[in-house]
Design an enzyme around this catalytic site. Structure first.
Site, PDB file in Angstrom:
ATOM      1  CG  ASP A 154      -2.081   0.926   1.108  1.00  0.00           C
ATOM      2  OD1 ASP A 154      -2.334   1.427  -0.006  1.00  0.00           O
ATOM      3  OD2 ASP A 154      -2.744   1.182   2.127  1.00  0.00           O
ATOM      4  CD1 TRP A 191       7.132   6.874  -1.903  1.00  0.00           C
ATOM      5  CD2 TRP A 191       6.845   7.067  -4.112  1.00  0.00           C
ATOM      6  NE1 TRP A 191       8.374   6.922  -2.487  1.00  0.00           N
ATOM      7  CE2 TRP A 191       8.232   7.039  -3.837  1.00  0.00           C
ATOM      8  CE3 TRP A 191       6.424   7.189  -5.437  1.00  0.00           C
ATOM      9  CZ2 TRP A 191       9.184   7.125  -4.841  1.00  0.00           C
ATOM     10  CZ3 TRP A 191       7.376   7.278  -6.444  1.00  0.00           C
ATOM     11  CH2 TRP A 191       8.738   7.240  -6.138  1.00  0.00           C
ATOM     12  NE  ARG A 217      -4.331   7.004  -7.154  1.00  0.00           N
ATOM     13  CZ  ARG A 217      -4.203   6.526  -5.918  1.00  0.00           C
ATOM     14  NH1 ARG A 217      -3.960   7.346  -4.933  1.00  0.00           N
ATOM     15  NH2 ARG A 217      -4.337   5.245  -5.684  1.00  0.00           N
ATOM     16  CG  HIS A 246      -0.054   2.376  -9.363  1.00  0.00           C
ATOM     17  ND1 HIS A 246      -0.245   1.890  -8.086  1.00  0.00           N
ATOM     18  CD2 HIS A 246      -1.166   3.104  -9.643  1.00  0.00           C
ATOM     19  CE1 HIS A 246      -1.419   2.302  -7.626  1.00  0.00           C
ATOM     20  NE2 HIS A 246      -1.993   3.043  -8.550  1.00  0.00           N
ATOM     21  CB  SER A 295      -8.320  -5.709  -3.541  1.00  0.00           C
ATOM     22  OG  SER A 295      -9.082  -4.529  -3.667  1.00  0.00           O
ATOM     23  CG  ASN A 336      -7.585  -2.255  -5.804  1.00  0.00           C
ATOM     24  OD1 ASN A 336      -6.625  -2.998  -5.646  1.00  0.00           O
ATOM     25  ND2 ASN A 336      -7.890  -1.337  -4.902  1.00  0.00           N
ATOM     26  NE  ARG A 359      -3.007  -1.626   4.408  1.00  0.00           N
ATOM     27  CZ  ARG A 359      -4.235  -1.785   3.928  1.00  0.00           C
ATOM     28  NH1 ARG A 359      -4.973  -2.781   4.339  1.00  0.00           N
ATOM     29  NH2 ARG A 359      -4.741  -0.937   3.046  1.00  0.00           N
ATOM     30  CB  SER A 380      -7.776  -4.388   2.541  1.00  0.00           C
ATOM     31  OG  SER A 380      -7.549  -3.183   3.208  1.00  0.00           O
TER      32      SER A 380
HETATM   33  C1  FPP Z   1      -1.716   0.237  -3.328  1.00  0.00           C
HETATM   34  O1  FPP Z   1      -1.364   1.578  -3.432  1.00  0.00           O
HETATM   35  C2  FPP Z   1      -1.225  -0.521  -4.440  1.00  0.00           C
HETATM   36  C3  FPP Z   1      -2.011  -1.101  -5.394  1.00  0.00           C
HETATM   37  C4  FPP Z   1      -3.485  -1.002  -5.400  1.00  0.00           C
HETATM   38  C5  FPP Z   1      -1.434  -1.842  -6.502  1.00  0.00           C
HETATM   39  C6  FPP Z   1      -0.179  -2.604  -6.252  1.00  0.00           C
HETATM   40  C7  FPP Z   1       0.525  -2.698  -7.544  1.00  0.00           C
HETATM   41  C8  FPP Z   1       1.853  -2.640  -7.736  1.00  0.00           C
HETATM   42  C9  FPP Z   1       2.806  -2.587  -6.621  1.00  0.00           C
HETATM   43  C10 FPP Z   1       2.472  -2.574  -9.098  1.00  0.00           C
HETATM   44  C11 FPP Z   1       2.229  -3.708 -10.025  1.00  0.00           C
HETATM   45  C12 FPP Z   1       2.272  -5.064  -9.437  1.00  0.00           C
HETATM   46  C13 FPP Z   1       3.043  -6.081  -9.874  1.00  0.00           C
HETATM   47  C14 FPP Z   1       2.898  -7.422  -9.257  1.00  0.00           C
HETATM   48  C15 FPP Z   1       4.056  -5.914 -10.903  1.00  0.00           C
HETATM   49  P1  FPP Z   1      -2.509   2.660  -3.456  1.00  0.00           P
HETATM   50  O2  FPP Z   1      -2.709   3.101  -4.856  1.00  0.00           O
HETATM   51  O3  FPP Z   1      -3.727   2.158  -2.778  1.00  0.00           O
HETATM   52  O4  FPP Z   1      -1.842   3.806  -2.624  1.00  0.00           O
HETATM   53  P2  FPP Z   1      -2.571   4.902  -1.747  1.00  0.00           P
HETATM   54  O5  FPP Z   1      -3.178   4.178  -0.572  1.00  0.00           O
HETATM   55  O6  FPP Z   1      -1.458   5.775  -1.359  1.00  0.00           O
HETATM   56  O7  FPP Z   1      -3.579   5.555  -2.631  1.00  0.00           O
END
Ligand code: FPP
Length: 233
Positions: A10, A15, A23, A27, A55, A58, A177, A185
């Site tokens: 997360d 970040w 955003r 990623h 998830s 999402n 986490r 979650s």
């Molecule tokens: C949570 O950050 C992260 C995700 C919903 C996606 C995770 C995906 C990756 C790390 C990249 C691709 C994955 C692979 C396996 C190559 P958030 O967007 O919820 O952050 P926030 O809480 O700060 O909004």
């Protein structure tokens, strides 16, 4: 000692926006953190690593963000499968596949078959994953096959098997986490029954192999009793 570590990755969005960027940038950098952690994990004694990539909730994000996440994921599968294989890592994708594009499903199947047989670690990536959905499906399957009579002695084992029909999943030993929030979650609710929980404020794109090593040290210092009392001496 076998160890199953699960990570809720997360903080990508925060970040990036904290640095005045979009955003999506978070990623992309998050995908690099995935590479670092997957490289570090087998040498830390981890033999199963499950990462929460997308998830089922999402789907409610803006279409452009959802699209980017799937592109990053597909690219990861294409680019990393050879290295995973070389490092003895078997990849498995868990979650629903019926709502993914046929192209992504094909990329998943290719990467799974290319890395099948990896013995050092199983990397499980959770995509369109919901623990409640997995549980409901397992209940439906068990009920359809043999019924759910309350006095059925193997009900719990049958449910566990039905939940992992696509491949075995050991119980989670350590759940990490990142990103500062302290919740599950809808991730691995069944498998985390006795997991040690570790929450860190560090945002996922900043997470390193050394952070994972520190998490394992902290885990090793915990006293796991599984509901029992510790006997003196
Ligand atoms: C949570 O950050 C992260 C995700 C919903 C996606 C995770 C995906 C990756 C790390 C990249 C691709 C994955 C692979 C396996 C190559 P958030 O967007 O919820 O952050 P926030 O809480 O700060 O909004």
């Amino acid at each position: 000692m076998s160890m199953h570590v699960a990570i809720i990755m997360d903080g990508n969005g925060r970040w990036a926006t904290g640095q005045g960027r979009r955003r999506e940038w978070g990623h992309r950098r998050g995908a690099e953190a995935v590479r670092r952690v997957v490289r570090a994990a087998p040498d830390l004694g981890i033999d199963a690593l499950t990462l929460y990539a997308f998830s089922s909730d999402n789907w409610s994000r803006p279409a452009a963000e959802v699209g980017l996440l799937f592109r990053l994921f597909e690219r990861y599968l294409g680019r990393e499968a050879a290295e995973l294989k070389e490092n003895g890592v078997a990849l498995r994708v868990v979650g629903r596949r019926d709502r993914l594009s046929p192209q992504l499903v094909a990329a998943i199947e290719r990467a799974e078959s290319e890395t099948r047989g990896g013995q050092r670690m199983t990397l499980r990536v959770a995509v369109d994953y919901s623990s409640r959905h997995a549980l409901l499906e397992a209940v439906r399957n068990v009920a359809a096959q043999h019924g759910l009579a309350a006095d059925r002695p193997d009900l719990s084992a049958a449910l566990g098997r039905a939940m992992h029909a696509g491949g075995p999943s050991p119980d989670v030993d350590l759940l990490i986490r990142t990103g500062g929030e302290k919740r599950l979650s809808d991730f691995l609710l069944w498998e985390c029954a006795y997991a040690e929980l570790l929450f860190t404020p560090k945002m996922w794109p900043d997470y390193t192999g050394e952070d994972l090593a520190a998490a394992i040290r902290e885990y090793a210092s915990r006293d796991r009793r599984f509901g029992k009392v510790k006997l003196a001496g």
